[in-house]
Every structure is written in C-alpha cells, then in structure tokens.
Enzyme design. Sequence first.
Site, short mmCIF file in Angstrom:
data_model
loop_
_atom_site.label_atom_id
_atom_site.label_comp_id
_atom_site.label_asym_id
_atom_site.label_seq_id
_atom_site.Cartn_x
_atom_site.Cartn_y
_atom_site.Cartn_z
N GLY A 47 9.79 -0.99 8.83
CA GLY A 47 10.80 0.72 8.47
C GLY A 47 9.86 1.52 7.78
N GLN A 52 8.34 9.19 3.04
CA GLN A 52 7.21 8.57 2.77
C GLN A 52 6.04 9.19 3.61
OE1 GLN A 52 8.99 4.38 4.03
NE2 GLN A 52 7.31 3.87 2.75
N CYS A 100 6.60 -2.68 0.96
CA CYS A 100 6.74 -1.18 1.20
C CYS A 100 5.32 -0.73 1.46
CB CYS A 100 7.42 -0.89 -0.10
SG CYS A 100 7.77 1.10 0.29
N LEU A 101 5.46 -0.20 2.39
CA LEU A 101 4.07 0.61 2.87
C LEU A 101 3.58 1.77 1.87
CD1 LEU A 101 4.77 1.35 6.53
CD2 LEU A 101 3.47 -0.64 5.56
N HIS A 142 16.94 -1.02 2.12
CA HIS A 142 15.66 -0.46 1.60
C HIS A 142 15.09 0.82 2.02
CE1 HIS A 142 11.00 -1.42 0.53
NE2 HIS A 142 10.98 -0.21 1.55
N GLU A 143 15.33 1.08 3.21
CA GLU A 143 14.82 2.53 3.92
C GLU A 143 15.66 3.69 3.55
OE1 GLU A 143 11.82 2.78 5.17
OE2 GLU A 143 11.86 0.55 5.43
N HIS A 146 15.05 5.04 0.03
CA HIS A 146 13.87 6.08 -0.02
C HIS A 146 14.46 7.30 -0.02
CE1 HIS A 146 10.24 3.88 0.34
NE2 HIS A 146 10.69 3.02 1.06
NI NI Z 1 9.51 1.18 1.73
#
Ligand code: NI
Length: 172
Positions: A47, A52, A100-101, A142-143, A146
């Site tokens: 995701g 981000q 997480c990226l 999670h997303e 952000h």
């Molecule tokens: Ni993330």
Amino acid sequence: MAVRRVLKMGDPLLYQKAAPVEQFGSPQLEELISDMFDTMAALEGAGLAAPQIGVCQRVVIFGFNSNPRYPEAEPVPTTILINPTIELLGEETSEDWEGCLSVPGLRGRVARHTKIRYGGYDQAGSELDRTVSGFHARVVQHECDHLDGILYPMRLKDVRLMGFEEALFPDL
Ligand code: NI
C-alpha cells in the site's frame, strides 16, 4: 506515469495531517494516483499513502494478489481510497509484523483492530463501503494512519518489537 521518491521517516511531511480531496475526477488526481501505483509497484509495496510521496492529501492505495514482502498475507483487492473513514468493530486486536516503504529495511509488531468497516471514495467520487478483517483491515489502518501523520513505529508498545528484516527473518 512516474515512480516518485518515497519520503523516509524523519521527513517532516510524513508527520502532517493531510487535507481532504475536494475535487474528484481531475487530471491532477488521476496523475497522483497513477504515480502512486507506479511507485508502489516499483517498491513491491502492499500500500501507499499520498503523503509518502510528498502530497499531503487524503489519498491511499493498496492491494495485491501475492506480495513478496508479505508472503503469508491473503490477497487484498486493489483499491483507491480517498477521504477515508474507519469504524473499528469490536474490541479484538491482533498483533503482526508490519513494514513501511518510509521505514525501509525494518519491521515491527503492531497491534491493530482485527475487524473494521471503512468507507471513502474512488478517484471518480464513487462511494465505497466495506467490512473487512485480517491483513486487509491491517493495511487499511496502516495506510490511513499516514494521513494523520502516524507511522507504525509510533504505535509500537515496545521498541524491542521492531528490528531489521535480515535479523528478524534471516531465511527470507
Ligand atoms: Ni506505510
């Protein structure tokens, strides 16, 4: 169509509260979502949230059939979710590894609500309403975090529940 640079933990843009999208169906929104999918695919993410890539708007994408970063996870439908809302269903939570990226190379064991109902809009403004559980529910939580400036390490009960992938999963 472009793979964008993903901001890393520590970048102040990741800690802001993102603003709602006010206009659906715009070329700018289409381009943002297209860039997000290109970026997520290039990094094999499950995701991605718009902040981000430095765009502080309430837009997230997620989904995969199978993901090498999460080999055990059940498939999650490919979804564009704008201006999301989450309703936590029940008290039950479950703990699992998250990555997480924006936190490359690391994983942490995070407790999330097992079951949620979530809603929002796609890029054309069509409404979405789903009740989900398990990894799907985890990814959405999670997303959407952000969008409120929250990264998963901020949800760890204990820093010892976080580590480098190569140390935690030497066989992967
Ligand atoms: Ni993330």
